[in-house]
Design a protein around this motif. Structure first.
Motif, PDB file in Angstrom:
ATOM      1  N   SER A  97       0.852  -1.183   0.000  1.00 50.79           N
ATOM      2  CA  SER A  97       0.000   0.000   0.000  1.00 50.79           C
ATOM      3  C   SER A  97       0.895   1.243   0.000  1.00 50.79           C
ATOM      4  N   HIS A 110      -0.738  -1.275  10.290  1.00 56.38           N
ATOM      5  CA  HIS A 110      -1.327  -0.979   8.985  1.00 56.38           C
ATOM      6  C   HIS A 110      -2.272  -2.104   8.585  1.00 56.38           C
ATOM      7  N   CYS A 122      -4.831  -3.051   5.226  1.00 58.43           N
ATOM      8  CA  CYS A 122      -5.261  -2.662   3.887  1.00 58.43           C
ATOM      9  C   CYS A 122      -5.887  -3.865   3.198  1.00 58.43           C
ATOM     10  N   GLU A 134      -6.593   1.397   1.718  1.00 64.30           N
ATOM     11  CA  GLU A 134      -6.251   1.423   3.139  1.00 64.30           C
ATOM     12  C   GLU A 134      -7.523   1.335   3.961  1.00 64.30           C
TER      13      GLU A 134
END
Length: 802
Positions: free
Chosen positions: A31, A40, A42, A151
């Motif tokens: 990403s 994170h 996504c 995201e």
């Protein structure tokens, strides 16, 4: 849509020599919004067209974790846990019709900087990789086809810790529905903003690496099947209470006088599938659910309405009598107790229906649901658990005239299930890490109970390849933080020995022998010329949680020093591995090991043997004594007077006692010396587990941290291998010895699965005069010896009576 186990990685398209490592026709993709350090989450998607009905074989992995969907249907999760030199990918055959399709993968990556990373999930940077075979490679491979990424917002993670407990299982999930996308699993355009995925490094198959040797994410085909997943009921409501303030829910004791029967009944009806539960606006409540067993599962909750309502789902193995979390009491009881646990949360957006589940599964027996509805009635439409564990198939059986074994086997099997996932675990609640000392005992229990040895092979291989410049294995693997426990490296060597006898793949064992020699050489090089003893190699010298020792579980003097148990342990392993070396034709190596074992044995006797006590001391001052040293000496044939040593082990008061873990070796000592009644005395602890409300074996006697610790399942092994007396007597399990030691039992019916097919079956009865009679059978072509008091019978294949 089936997960496939490959025997080998796919071949390369070209065998021509190149100065560079050949890539695998796919790149990692990422990403572009990741900031380089934070947690994170996504979603990657690939929308594509097929001109014909097709079987599409794909290979899929991620850094760190993924769940993937095909046309909105959840297909699997992964990758199988591994290290940077064994970064596993899963292979699936997708049966797809002509037309348009969408593959979606949610990928999440938790940060060490944020203290949210799972210690068993290694990570380099958040990424995803998919390869496809044949004509479908150009259509689907990441890095070359048109993959997009979005995201995920509205999700944060809370470090897995509470009340100073040592938790390494990664961040807990918190989702805000108003920001969390709807329809991402289908790849809907409306879910958010999709952008072109960023092309990352090439994918390298470890099998084909030649020169570059990237130090991370060397790809390798999965060694194990897909984890079991099944939807089950969440359990029974034990308590429901309306709260003045939802934040106070965990700090309150549970009292029957505070139980709201109407709320409890309504919530139970919803759990049972009888309709929704509604929490009125302005009300806060807590509901305690008892799963009535230990469970590893994702809670899956369907909610409606309740704008800005908050749902928190906390998990605990048990409830506590005090806020220090030391005293647990009977695990079935909740009255007057506190709840402390790990929790996930969900904040509703007022939609008609949203489904919440955390990214990683939870573990325990008790579930505390805390809810508040500040602006709007909140509906809970359903609350289920999607259970998961390794798909162990228990084939063997053990029955006897002591009814307590039935409930005990249920505890053993559940403990093994809960501590068997993508690797063996020490415990599913606190650490979810594979330690060598624990794993040896889990594997031995598995050998007696099931035919499947894939998880055992993976464990043996990963420990072998964890060895560092010291020559020793890591104590635990895979792991984000390296740790060495030298005695555990010795126990890993015995894992290899065990596999050689209990399973029939001597090529696999032969390939492990260089690693075994590396471990033994490290110990050999630590033998001091001054006293002829092994001085413990660097690392944590953990042996057992003995109260008479120090808090680190290390025998007196062992930490960066010298100790009897460590030396006797080394001798035991050296002599066993000498047998393997000789079997493989390495007679010189076997002779060397036996010579060194004899030399160290002489030094141990000289420094630690106390003849007037017939015991080995732990220290050179000969002031401290334990069961551990005597067990290692008797099992390793190191005692100058074994009969007297055994008698002293049984009769000397005040010896440092083996705890749950190391008791395996005490029971082995009793079995080797035909003392089943002594085994039975030590089994009283296990027979008492159910009366304490336990459904699994504990880490240690109360007060204990973990209520589910599978190193305590080893009496399951001893039921088959010692009481029924069924053990392989030659490598490859080509020959078996049946030497029953029933002790107080008058009847045993045991059926042990043989790895080559069929069962070894014993039907034993002991009459009032102590005479054995019955029958025993073995699979065709398997040689067998039946050893009874005053009698020995030998045959090959089939059934005999006695």
């Amino acid at each position: 849509m089936t997960q496939i186990l490959l025997k080998n990685d796919p071949p390369l398209t070209s065998t021509e020599f190149s100065w560079e490592d050949p890539v695998w026709n796919a790149n990692w993709i990422e990403s572009p919004s990741w900031d380089g350090k934070s947690d994170h989450v996504c979603v990657f998607r690939r929308v594509f067209e097929l001109g014909n009905d097709s079987i599409v074989r794909i290979h899929i992995t991620a850094d760190q974790r993924y769940v993937f969907y095909v046309d909105g249907k959840r297909v699997g999760f992964g990758p199988d846990r591994g290290d940077h030199y064994n970064w596993f990918y899963q292979t699936h055959d997708l049966s797809l019709s002509k037309g348009s399709h969408t593959i979606v993968a949610m990928v999440w990556w938790l940060s060490r900087d944020n203290n949210t990373m799972h210690w068993g999930h290694l990570g380099y940077r958040p990424s995803f990789l998919l390869n496809a075979d044949g004509e479908f490679n150009a259509l689907l491979a990441t890095g070359s086809s048109d993959w997009e990424v979005m995201e995920i917002h509205g999700i944060t993670f809370t470090p897995a810790s509470f009340n100073r407990q040592f938790c390494l299982v990664g961040g807990r999930t918190n989702i805000t529905a108003s920001e969390f996308p709807v329809g991402f699993e289908r790849g809907d355009d409306s879910a958010g903003t999709w952008v072109k995925a960023k092309k990352g490094p090439a994918g390298f198959l470890r099998e084909h690496l030649m020169e570059t040797y990237p130090s991370y994410r060397q790809l390798k085909c999965s060694m194990i099947p897909a984890m079991y997943e099944g939807v089950i009921s969440a359990g029974k409501v034990r308590h429901a209470q309306i709260l003045d303030n939802a934040e106070t829910g965990e700090s309150l004791k549970f009292f029957e006088k505070d139980n709201n029967a109407a709320v409890a009944n309504a919530f139970q009806k919803m759990l049972d599938g009888g309709g929704k539960f509604t929490l009125p606006v302005g009300v806060s409540a807590r509901i305690l659910i008892d799963a009535d067993n230990y469970v590893c599962a994702w809670p899956v909750v369907s909610l409606g309405g309740g704008k800005n309502s908050r749902l928190e789902i906390a998990w605990a193995e048990t409830l506590y009598l005090d806020t220090k979390m030391y005293n647990k009491g009977n695990r079935d009881e909740i009255e007057g107790k506190f709840f402390f646990g790990l929790s996930d949360s969900f904040v509703m957006d007022g939609s008609e229906e949203r489904v919440f589940e955390p990214l990683w599964w939870e573990a325990g027996r008790y579930i505390l649901v805390t809810i508040e509805a500040p602006e709007q009635d909140l509906d809970i439409n359903s609350f289920k658990l999607r259970e998961t564990h390794y798909p162990l198939d228990f084939k063997s059986s053990f029955e006897c005239d002591d009814d307590r074994w039935e409930s005990l086997f249920a505890i053993f099997k559940r403990s093994l299930q809960m501590c068997s996932h993508e690797v063996f675990f020490d415990c599913p609640y606190y650490e979810q890490l594979m330690y060598a000392g624990d794993t040896r005992l889990e594997i031995l229990a598995t050998y007696t109970a099931a035919a499947d040895d894939k998880l055992a092979r993976k464990a043996i291989l990963l420990f072998d390849e964890s060895r560092d410049q010291s020559g020793l294995t890591l104590s635990r693997t895979p792991t984000a933080t390296r740790q060495v426990i030298p005695p555990f490296s010795l126990w890993w060597s015995m894992m290899v020995y065990d596999y050689a006898f209990w399973r029939d793949d001597l090529n696999f064992v032969r390939a492990r022998m260089p690693g075994v020699r590396s471990v033994l050489d490290t110990f050999i090089h630590s033998i001091s010329e001054e006293d002829g003893l092994v001085h413990t190699p660097d690392g944590w010298a953990f042996t057992d949680w003995v109260d008479a020792w120090n808090p680190g579980g290390t025998p007196p003097g062992a930490q960066r020093g010298v100790n009897a148990t460590i030396n006797l342990h080394f001798i035991l392993v050296l002599r066993h591995i000498a047998q393997l070396e000789e079997f493989f034709g390495e007679k010189e190596m076997a002779t060397r090991y036996r010579r060194i074992a004899g030399e160290v044995n002489n030094a141990v006797v000289g420094h630690y043997w106390v003849s007037e006590k017939s015991l080995f001391a732990e220290d050179k001052e000969k002031t401290l004594f334990s069961e551990h040293a005597q067990c290692m000496a008797l099992l390793g044939d190191s005692s100058p007077d074994p009969d007297a040593n055994l008698k002293a082990l049984l009769e000397t008061p005040g010896l440092g006692r083996t705890t749950i873990y190391f008791s395996y070796y005490l029971l082995e000592t009793f079995g080797k010396n035909n003392l089943p009644d002594e085994i039975y005395k030590r089994l009283d602890f296990w027979f008492g587990l159910r009366a304490k409300g336990l459904r699994t074996t504990v880490e240690r006697g109360d007060p204990t941290r973990s209520d589910c610790h599978a190193w305590g399942v080893h009496p399951m092994f001893h039921a088959y291998a010692t009481l029924a007396g069924i053990r392989p007597s030659e490598p490859g399990f080509k020959k078996v010895e049946i030497r029953p030691q029933p002790g107080p039992l008058k009847q045993i019916e045991a059926s042990l699965i043989h790895p080559c097919g069929g069962y070894i079956e014993l039907d034993l009865k002991v009459d009032s005069a102590g005479k054995y009679n019955g029958s025993v059978s073995v699979p065709d072509s398997i040689a067998a010896d039946l050893v009874l008091p005053g009698c020995r019978k030998s045959w090959t294949g089939g059934k005999i009576t006695f």
